[in-house]
Design a protein around this motif. Structure first.
Motif, PDB file in Angstrom:
ATOM      1  N   GLU A 195      33.685   1.674  43.360  1.00  0.00           N
ATOM      2  CA  GLU A 195      33.293   0.485  44.139  1.00  0.00           C
ATOM      3  C   GLU A 195      31.865   0.069  43.784  1.00  0.00           C
ATOM      4  O   GLU A 195      31.581  -1.113  43.588  1.00  0.00           O
ATOM      5  CB  GLU A 195      33.410   0.765  45.645  1.00  0.00           C
ATOM      6  CG  GLU A 195      34.839   0.973  46.129  1.00  0.00           C
ATOM      7  CD  GLU A 195      35.714  -0.280  46.027  1.00  0.00           C
ATOM      8  OE1 GLU A 195      35.164  -1.377  45.811  1.00  0.00           O
ATOM      9  OE2 GLU A 195      36.944  -0.139  46.131  1.00  0.00           O
TER      10      GLU A 195
ATOM     11  N   VAL B 236      31.795  -1.510  40.371  1.00  0.00           N
ATOM     12  CA  VAL B 236      32.237  -2.915  40.387  1.00  0.00           C
ATOM     13  C   VAL B 236      31.075  -3.819  40.804  1.00  0.00           C
ATOM     14  O   VAL B 236      30.825  -4.865  40.204  1.00  0.00           O
ATOM     15  CB  VAL B 236      33.451  -3.105  41.332  1.00  0.00           C
ATOM     16  CG1 VAL B 236      33.732  -4.581  41.572  1.00  0.00           C
ATOM     17  CG2 VAL B 236      34.692  -2.418  40.750  1.00  0.00           C
TER      18      VAL B 236
ATOM     19  N   GLN C  20      29.442  -6.736  38.617  1.00  0.00           N
ATOM     20  CA  GLN C  20      29.396  -8.127  39.095  1.00  0.00           C
ATOM     21  C   GLN C  20      27.983  -8.693  38.997  1.00  0.00           C
ATOM     22  O   GLN C  20      27.791  -9.866  38.680  1.00  0.00           O
ATOM     23  CB  GLN C  20      29.945  -8.210  40.522  1.00  0.00           C
ATOM     24  CG  GLN C  20      31.469  -8.166  40.529  1.00  0.00           C
ATOM     25  CD  GLN C  20      32.081  -7.939  41.895  1.00  0.00           C
ATOM     26  OE1 GLN C  20      31.425  -7.404  42.797  1.00  0.00           O
ATOM     27  NE2 GLN C  20      33.341  -8.308  42.036  1.00  0.00           N
TER      28      GLN C  20
ATOM     29  N   ILE D  59      34.696  -4.831  34.343  1.00  0.00           N
ATOM     30  CA  ILE D  59      35.034  -5.124  35.752  1.00  0.00           C
ATOM     31  C   ILE D  59      36.535  -4.996  35.946  1.00  0.00           C
ATOM     32  O   ILE D  59      37.009  -4.397  36.914  1.00  0.00           O
ATOM     33  CB  ILE D  59      34.597  -6.555  36.154  1.00  0.00           C
ATOM     34  CG1 ILE D  59      33.083  -6.683  36.127  1.00  0.00           C
ATOM     35  CG2 ILE D  59      35.124  -6.902  37.544  1.00  0.00           C
ATOM     36  CD1 ILE D  59      32.578  -8.038  36.588  1.00  0.00           C
TER      37      ILE D  59
ATOM     38  N   LEU E 100      38.251  -2.549  38.529  1.00  0.00           N
ATOM     39  CA  LEU E 100      39.051  -3.131  39.615  1.00  0.00           C
ATOM     40  C   LEU E 100      40.473  -2.580  39.608  1.00  0.00           C
ATOM     41  O   LEU E 100      41.040  -2.281  40.661  1.00  0.00           O
ATOM     42  CB  LEU E 100      39.102  -4.661  39.478  1.00  0.00           C
ATOM     43  CG  LEU E 100      37.831  -5.413  39.877  1.00  0.00           C
ATOM     44  CD1 LEU E 100      37.910  -6.872  39.421  1.00  0.00           C
ATOM     45  CD2 LEU E 100      37.603  -5.356  41.385  1.00  0.00           C
ATOM     46  N   SER E 101      41.038  -2.444  38.414  1.00  0.00           N
ATOM     47  CA  SER E 101      42.414  -1.937  38.368  1.00  0.00           C
ATOM     48  C   SER E 101      42.475  -0.483  38.829  1.00  0.00           C
ATOM     49  O   SER E 101      43.439  -0.060  39.447  1.00  0.00           O
ATOM     50  CB  SER E 101      43.038  -2.108  36.981  1.00  0.00           C
ATOM     51  OG  SER E 101      42.286  -1.420  36.032  1.00  0.00           O
TER      52      SER E 101
ATOM     53  N   THR F 159      40.670   0.711  41.161  1.00  0.00           N
ATOM     54  CA  THR F 159      40.545   0.720  42.626  1.00  0.00           C
ATOM     55  C   THR F 159      41.740   0.035  43.287  1.00  0.00           C
ATOM     56  O   THR F 159      41.735  -0.191  44.489  1.00  0.00           O
ATOM     57  CB  THR F 159      39.238   0.022  43.085  1.00  0.00           C
ATOM     58  OG1 THR F 159      39.252  -1.319  42.586  1.00  0.00           O
ATOM     59  CG2 THR F 159      38.011   0.733  42.583  1.00  0.00           C
TER      60      THR F 159
ATOM     61  N   ARG G 154      42.754  -3.040  42.820  1.00  0.00           N
ATOM     62  CA  ARG G 154      42.618  -4.496  43.014  1.00  0.00           C
ATOM     63  C   ARG G 154      43.166  -5.221  41.776  1.00  0.00           C
ATOM     64  O   ARG G 154      42.434  -5.805  40.989  1.00  0.00           O
ATOM     65  CB  ARG G 154      41.151  -4.834  43.291  1.00  0.00           C
ATOM     66  CG  ARG G 154      40.729  -4.320  44.664  1.00  0.00           C
ATOM     67  CD  ARG G 154      39.279  -3.925  44.722  1.00  0.00           C
ATOM     68  NE  ARG G 154      38.366  -5.058  44.748  1.00  0.00           N
ATOM     69  CZ  ARG G 154      37.042  -4.935  44.787  1.00  0.00           C
ATOM     70  NH1 ARG G 154      36.495  -3.740  44.811  1.00  0.00           N
ATOM     71  NH2 ARG G 154      36.274  -6.010  44.808  1.00  0.00           N
TER      72      ARG G 154
ATOM     73  N   GLU H 221      42.632  -9.185  41.103  1.00  0.00           N
ATOM     74  CA  GLU H 221      41.270  -9.491  40.649  1.00  0.00           C
ATOM     75  C   GLU H 221      41.065  -9.017  39.203  1.00  0.00           C
ATOM     76  O   GLU H 221      40.421  -9.694  38.400  1.00  0.00           O
ATOM     77  CB  GLU H 221      40.238  -8.810  41.546  1.00  0.00           C
ATOM     78  CG  GLU H 221      40.096  -9.438  42.916  1.00  0.00           C
ATOM     79  CD  GLU H 221      39.154  -8.618  43.780  1.00  0.00           C
ATOM     80  OE1 GLU H 221      37.934  -8.722  43.587  1.00  0.00           O
ATOM     81  OE2 GLU H 221      39.658  -7.850  44.621  1.00  0.00           O
ATOM     82  N   ALA H 222      41.653  -7.854  38.916  1.00  0.00           N
ATOM     83  CA  ALA H 222      41.530  -7.316  37.547  1.00  0.00           C
ATOM     84  C   ALA H 222      42.198  -8.273  36.558  1.00  0.00           C
ATOM     85  O   ALA H 222      41.640  -8.583  35.495  1.00  0.00           O
ATOM     86  CB  ALA H 222      42.170  -5.935  37.474  1.00  0.00           C
TER      87      ALA H 222
ATOM     88  N   HIS I  59      40.043 -11.258  35.846  1.00  0.00           N
ATOM     89  CA  HIS I  59      38.903 -10.991  34.947  1.00  0.00           C
ATOM     90  C   HIS I  59      39.358 -10.829  33.498  1.00  0.00           C
ATOM     91  O   HIS I  59      38.686 -11.284  32.577  1.00  0.00           O
ATOM     92  CB  HIS I  59      38.125  -9.761  35.430  1.00  0.00           C
ATOM     93  CG  HIS I  59      37.230 -10.060  36.594  1.00  0.00           C
ATOM     94  ND1 HIS I  59      37.682 -10.063  37.892  1.00  0.00           N
ATOM     95  CD2 HIS I  59      35.918 -10.385  36.648  1.00  0.00           C
ATOM     96  CE1 HIS I  59      36.683 -10.378  38.700  1.00  0.00           C
ATOM     97  NE2 HIS I  59      35.585 -10.570  37.973  1.00  0.00           N
TER      98      HIS I  59
END
Lengths: 120, 148
Positions: free
Chosen positions: B36, B39, B43, B59, B63-64, B66, B68, B71-72, B75
């Protein structure tokens, strides 16, 4: 001390030494699994195994019904084709070949997670 | 800097704002397992360099990890808008799309990845996995690949 029981015991030992090698119904006395180039298996990927069965003269028994199995849940193996699939992303998994009651050594694969990303 | 030079030039390095290296900070945090925080650092790095495709990919990876995924995916897509030849973005995006149940688009990105041969022999693992996955998708033998 009587000589007769000793001689009888020696004969018994010699007979045991000369006893036939255990064979299957197909006359197979030995089973050799060919080790793959790599025993690392990525989760979800497969490796084809092969094995050769030999009779007491050392000749290959071409029509020996070789089957495959695994005692583990980390890999699966096609019982007829010998195609091993990695199921877990870590640890190890073992596979062995068999003809009747004759079994090969266990082949151990190291499992690896499938790479889901490639860093820039 | 001497007081003499400061008077003549008006420069004062001690007062100049220093740009933090958020990218390396993110990489270090990721290595420590603090995804986290990584990330957040990435950012901040992206805020400084919005067109840095490397940062966009880092990122996306963090993100992947975590969970998410959407969002991944965004990006990775942004990185590919900037440079459609990014093999890592095609690769990562393919597997995220596959996980999301979009085998057709996943297959397309795997093809794009495989169309750009990697010279590094260390990459064989990735190439093999991409080939095996694409083959599974084309034969319909992977979960969710019926429509591929």
């Amino acid at each position: 001390m009587s000589v007769r029981p000793v001689v009888a015991a020696l004969v018994g030992v010699l007979m045991a030494g000369c006893a036939d090698l255990p064979t299957t119904g197909d006359g197979v006395v030995e089973l050799r699994v060919e080790l793959p180039a790599s025993t690392t298996l990525v989760q979800g990927e497969t490796i084809q195994l092969s094995a050769l069965a030999y009779d007491r003269t050392g000749a290959v028994v071409t029509d020996a019904p070789i089957t495959w199995s695994t005692p583990d849940t980390t890999v699966s193996v096609d019982a007829e084709l010998g195609v091993v699939t990695g199921l877990a992303e870590s640890g190890s998994g073992r596979v062995q070949a068999a003809v009747g009651t004759l079994r090969s050594n266990l082949i151990t694969f190291t499992l690896q997670p499938a790479p889901s990303e490639l860093r820039p | 800097m001497s007081w003499w030079k400061r008077i003549l030039t008006g420069d004062d390095e001690t007062l100049a704002p220093r740009r933090l290296d958020y990218l390396n900070e993110g990489l270090a945090l990721e290595r420590q397992g603090d995804l986290e925080a990584a990330v957040t650092s990435y950012q901040l790095a992206l805020r400084d360099e919005p067109h840095n495709t490397k940062v966009l990919q880092y990122i996306a990876i963090a993100l992947s990890k975590t969970g998410r995924q959407e969002e991944a995916i965004r990006h990775y897509r942004r990185a590919l808008e900037l440079d459609e030849g990014l093999v890592g973005a095609h690769y990562g995006l393919a597997f995220l799309l596959l996980r999301r149940g979009d085998p057709d688009r996943a297959a397309e990105h795997l093809r794009q990845f495989l169309a750009r041969p990697l010279r590094d022999p260390e990459m064989a693992r990735w190439v093999d996995h991409a080939r095996a996955t694409l083959s599974g998708l084309e034969q319909g033998s992977l979960p969710g690949s019926e429509s591929a």
